[in-house]
Design a protein around this motif. Structure first.
Motif, PDB file in Angstrom:
ATOM      1  N   THR A  16      -0.630  14.968   0.216  1.00  0.00           N
ATOM      2  CA  THR A  16      -0.614  13.853   0.885  1.00  0.00           C
ATOM      3  C   THR A  16      -1.917  14.033   1.737  1.00  0.00           C
ATOM      4  OG1 THR A  16       1.675  13.501   1.193  1.00  0.00           O
ATOM      5  CG2 THR A  16       0.282  12.174   2.767  1.00  0.00           C
ATOM      6  N   VAL A  17      -1.972  14.918   2.386  1.00  0.00           N
ATOM      7  CA  VAL A  17      -3.300  15.070   3.245  1.00  0.00           C
ATOM      8  C   VAL A  17      -4.616  15.203   2.430  1.00  0.00           C
ATOM      9  CG1 VAL A  17      -4.710  16.896   4.779  1.00  0.00           C
ATOM     10  CG2 VAL A  17      -1.929  16.422   5.107  1.00  0.00           C
ATOM     11  N   LEU A  18      -4.434  15.838   1.288  1.00  0.00           N
ATOM     12  CA  LEU A  18      -5.971  16.093   0.352  1.00  0.00           C
ATOM     13  C   LEU A  18      -6.065  14.529  -0.180  1.00  0.00           C
ATOM     14  CD1 LEU A  18      -8.039  17.469  -1.019  1.00  0.00           C
ATOM     15  CD2 LEU A  18      -6.235  17.980  -2.781  1.00  0.00           C
ATOM     16  N   THR A  19      -5.222  13.697  -0.425  1.00  0.00           N
ATOM     17  CA  THR A  19      -5.300  12.417  -1.215  1.00  0.00           C
ATOM     18  C   THR A  19      -5.938  11.693  -0.049  1.00  0.00           C
ATOM     19  OG1 THR A  19      -3.222  12.939  -2.795  1.00  0.00           O
ATOM     20  CG2 THR A  19      -3.834  10.384  -2.179  1.00  0.00           C
ATOM     21  N   LEU A  20      -5.197  11.421   1.090  1.00  0.00           N
ATOM     22  CA  LEU A  20      -5.623  10.635   2.097  1.00  0.00           C
ATOM     23  C   LEU A  20      -7.276  11.014   2.617  1.00  0.00           C
ATOM     24  CD1 LEU A  20      -2.762  10.755   4.561  1.00  0.00           C
ATOM     25  CD2 LEU A  20      -3.501   8.770   3.275  1.00  0.00           C
ATOM     26  N   ILE A  21      -7.586  12.269   2.770  1.00  0.00           N
ATOM     27  CA  ILE A  21      -9.114  12.649   2.803  1.00  0.00           C
ATOM     28  C   ILE A  21      -9.942  12.179   1.679  1.00  0.00           C
ATOM     29  CG2 ILE A  21     -10.666  14.798   3.065  1.00  0.00           C
ATOM     30  CD1 ILE A  21      -8.188  16.079   4.623  1.00  0.00           C
ATOM     31  N   LEU A  22      -9.530  12.386   0.652  1.00  0.00           N
ATOM     32  CA  LEU A  22     -10.392  11.774  -0.595  1.00  0.00           C
ATOM     33  C   LEU A  22     -10.316  10.606  -0.716  1.00  0.00           C
ATOM     34  CD1 LEU A  22      -9.350  14.346  -3.369  1.00  0.00           C
ATOM     35  CD2 LEU A  22     -11.267  14.198  -2.116  1.00  0.00           C
ATOM     36  N   VAL A  23      -9.093   9.632  -0.263  1.00  0.00           N
ATOM     37  CA  VAL A  23      -9.315   8.111  -0.175  1.00  0.00           C
ATOM     38  C   VAL A  23     -10.208   7.589   0.798  1.00  0.00           C
ATOM     39  CG1 VAL A  23      -7.999   6.046   0.143  1.00  0.00           C
ATOM     40  CG2 VAL A  23      -6.951   7.735  -1.516  1.00  0.00           C
ATOM     41  N   ALA A  24     -10.385   8.418   2.008  1.00  0.00           N
ATOM     42  CA  ALA A  24     -11.089   7.952   2.992  1.00  0.00           C
ATOM     43  C   ALA A  24     -12.607   8.204   2.719  1.00  0.00           C
ATOM     44  CB  ALA A  24     -10.787   8.859   4.130  1.00  0.00           C
ATOM     45  N   ILE A  25     -12.862   9.303   1.882  1.00  0.00           N
ATOM     46  CA  ILE A  25     -14.283   9.463   1.619  1.00  0.00           C
ATOM     47  C   ILE A  25     -14.715   8.576   0.463  1.00  0.00           C
ATOM     48  CG2 ILE A  25     -15.804  11.085   0.280  1.00  0.00           C
ATOM     49  CD1 ILE A  25     -14.154  13.376   1.485  1.00  0.00           C
ATOM     50  N   ILE A  26     -13.722   8.259  -0.314  1.00  0.00           N
ATOM     51  CA  ILE A  26     -14.204   7.069  -1.432  1.00  0.00           C
ATOM     52  C   ILE A  26     -14.146   5.565  -0.680  1.00  0.00           C
ATOM     53  CG2 ILE A  26     -13.036   5.465  -3.213  1.00  0.00           C
ATOM     54  CD1 ILE A  26     -11.504   8.040  -4.186  1.00  0.00           C
ATOM     55  N   PHE A  27     -13.371   5.376   0.178  1.00  0.00           N
ATOM     56  CA  PHE A  27     -13.533   4.113   1.042  1.00  0.00           C
ATOM     57  C   PHE A  27     -14.774   4.107   2.015  1.00  0.00           C
ATOM     58  CE2 PHE A  27     -12.299   1.441   5.163  1.00  0.00           C
ATOM     59  CZ  PHE A  27     -12.162   0.285   4.290  1.00  0.00           C
ATOM     60  N   GLY A  28     -15.257   5.219   2.466  1.00  0.00           N
ATOM     61  CA  GLY A  28     -16.476   5.371   3.218  1.00  0.00           C
ATOM     62  C   GLY A  28     -17.943   5.048   2.074  1.00  0.00           C
ATOM     63  N   VAL A  29     -17.734   5.807   1.198  1.00  0.00           N
ATOM     64  CA  VAL A  29     -18.755   5.530   0.163  1.00  0.00           C
ATOM     65  C   VAL A  29     -18.782   4.193  -0.376  1.00  0.00           C
ATOM     66  CG1 VAL A  29     -19.565   6.436  -2.187  1.00  0.00           C
ATOM     67  CG2 VAL A  29     -18.811   8.102  -0.584  1.00  0.00           C
ATOM     68  N   VAL A  30     -17.772   3.706  -0.751  1.00  0.00           N
ATOM     69  CA  VAL A  30     -17.785   2.128  -1.146  1.00  0.00           C
ATOM     70  C   VAL A  30     -18.372   1.375  -0.347  1.00  0.00           C
ATOM     71  CG1 VAL A  30     -16.139   0.150  -1.804  1.00  0.00           C
ATOM     72  CG2 VAL A  30     -15.915   2.359  -2.705  1.00  0.00           C
ATOM     73  N   ASN A  31     -17.927   1.344   0.889  1.00  0.00           N
ATOM     74  CA  ASN A  31     -18.429   0.584   2.245  1.00  0.00           C
ATOM     75  C   ASN A  31     -19.737   0.867   2.239  1.00  0.00           C
ATOM     76  OD1 ASN A  31     -16.369  -1.025   2.699  1.00  0.00           O
ATOM     77  ND2 ASN A  31     -15.224   0.398   4.028  1.00  0.00           N
ATOM     78  N   GLY A  32     -20.204   2.122   2.449  1.00  0.00           N
ATOM     79  CA  GLY A  32     -21.521   2.585   2.722  1.00  0.00           C
ATOM     80  C   GLY A  32     -22.735   1.834   1.765  1.00  0.00           C
ATOM     81  N   ILE A  38       0.858  -1.223  -0.121  1.00  0.00           N
ATOM     82  CA  ILE A  38      -0.017  -0.092   0.099  1.00  0.00           C
ATOM     83  C   ILE A  38       0.960   1.155  -0.070  1.00  0.00           C
ATOM     84  CG2 ILE A  38      -1.880   1.164   1.272  1.00  0.00           C
ATOM     85  CD1 ILE A  38      -2.814  -1.422   2.599  1.00  0.00           C
ATOM     86  N   SER A  39       0.879   2.127  -1.058  1.00  0.00           N
ATOM     87  CA  SER A  39       1.753   3.201  -1.311  1.00  0.00           C
ATOM     88  C   SER A  39       0.868   4.673  -1.425  1.00  0.00           C
ATOM     89  CB  SER A  39       2.799   2.929  -2.132  1.00  0.00           C
ATOM     90  OG  SER A  39       2.361   2.617  -3.378  1.00  0.00           O
ATOM     91  N   LEU A  40       1.662   5.454  -1.188  1.00  0.00           N
ATOM     92  CA  LEU A  40       1.218   6.860  -1.331  1.00  0.00           C
ATOM     93  C   LEU A  40       2.303   7.842  -1.722  1.00  0.00           C
ATOM     94  CD1 LEU A  40      -1.203   8.982  -1.253  1.00  0.00           C
ATOM     95  CD2 LEU A  40      -0.329   9.408   1.242  1.00  0.00           C
ATOM     96  N   ASP A  41       2.418   8.083  -3.197  1.00  0.00           N
ATOM     97  CA  ASP A  41       3.438   8.781  -3.676  1.00  0.00           C
ATOM     98  C   ASP A  41       3.025  10.120  -4.022  1.00  0.00           C
ATOM     99  OD1 ASP A  41       4.992   6.502  -3.547  1.00  0.00           O
ATOM    100  OD2 ASP A  41       4.094   5.895  -5.498  1.00  0.00           O
ATOM    101  N   SER A  42       3.362  11.091  -3.078  1.00  0.00           N
ATOM    102  CA  SER A  42       2.714  12.169  -3.446  1.00  0.00           C
ATOM    103  C   SER A  42       3.990  13.445  -3.501  1.00  0.00           C
ATOM    104  CB  SER A  42       1.739  12.897  -2.226  1.00  0.00           C
ATOM    105  OG  SER A  42       2.316  12.705  -0.925  1.00  0.00           O
ATOM    106  N   GLU A  43       3.718  14.596  -3.842  1.00  0.00           N
ATOM    107  CA  GLU A  43       5.053  15.424  -3.855  1.00  0.00           C
ATOM    108  C   GLU A  43       5.015  16.238  -2.650  1.00  0.00           C
ATOM    109  OE1 GLU A  43       6.866  16.169  -6.755  1.00  0.00           O
ATOM    110  OE2 GLU A  43       5.899  14.280  -7.859  1.00  0.00           O
ATOM    111  N   SER A  44       4.072  16.562  -2.031  1.00  0.00           N
ATOM    112  CA  SER A  44       3.922  17.731  -0.972  1.00  0.00           C
ATOM    113  C   SER A  44       3.221  17.058   0.289  1.00  0.00           C
ATOM    114  CB  SER A  44       3.437  18.787  -1.302  1.00  0.00           C
ATOM    115  OG  SER A  44       2.064  18.790  -1.543  1.00  0.00           O
ATOM    116  N   VAL A  45       3.466  17.708   1.390  1.00  0.00           N
ATOM    117  CA  VAL A  45       2.482  17.152   2.690  1.00  0.00           C
ATOM    118  C   VAL A  45       1.015  17.604   2.266  1.00  0.00           C
ATOM    119  CG1 VAL A  45       1.724  17.880   5.092  1.00  0.00           C
ATOM    120  CG2 VAL A  45       4.367  17.806   4.246  1.00  0.00           C
ATOM    121  N   GLY A  46       0.806  18.843   1.662  1.00  0.00           N
ATOM    122  CA  GLY A  46      -0.606  19.176   1.247  1.00  0.00           C
ATOM    123  C   GLY A  46      -1.269  18.196   0.473  1.00  0.00           C
TER     124      GLY A  46
END
Length: 128
Positions: free
Chosen positions: A38-54, A28-36
């Motif tokens: 990374t944070v945005l990607t993690l939030i979007l992936v968390a939302i995708i995960f929530g929608v998929v599970n829901g 499981i990898s996250l290849d991002s350029e900056s902290v911002g």
């Protein structure tokens, strides 16, 4: 305001769990350029995960009720791994730098790890 607070706590806890999974689980990898990014990607992936599970998990549990009974619930590991893999695929299609290498061990262990960490963080943070 209670609903919004709970939603933000769940998304935040899931995003932190995904970040920890990228550090702990091989594949499981996250290849991002900056902290911002990374944070945005993690939030979007968390939302995708929530929608998929829901959306999909209740349908799968209803349709596959017999398999859950037959395997004493162990099929849930397979279902959660597949939903985690689907989340990685959707994130890839959306152009997010989040990647899940395969079903075993990355997706199964990732789903298990994210579920446990999210549960722990939710229990700690959701105190009124």
């Amino acid at each position: 305001m209670g609903f919004l607070k709970g939603l933000l706590i769940r998304v935040g806890a899931t995003a932190v769990a995904f970040w920890l999974a990228t550090l702990v689980i091989p594949g499981i990898s996250l290849d991002s350029e900056s902290v911002g990014e990374t944070v945005l990607t993690l939030i979007l992936v968390a939302i995708i995960f929530g929608v998929v599970n829901g959306v999909l998990q209740p349908i799968i549990k209803t349709v596959g009720c017999g398999f859950y009974l037959l395997t004493l619930g162990l099929i849930a590991l397979v279902v959660n791994g597949l939903l985690f893999l689907l989340t990685g695929w959707i994130a890839d299609q959306a152009g997010l730098p989040f990647d899940v290498d395969g079903f075993w061990p990355a997706a199964v262990l990732g789903a298990l790890f994210v579920g446990i960490v999210t549960w722990i963080l939710g229990a700690i943070l959701d105190r009124d």
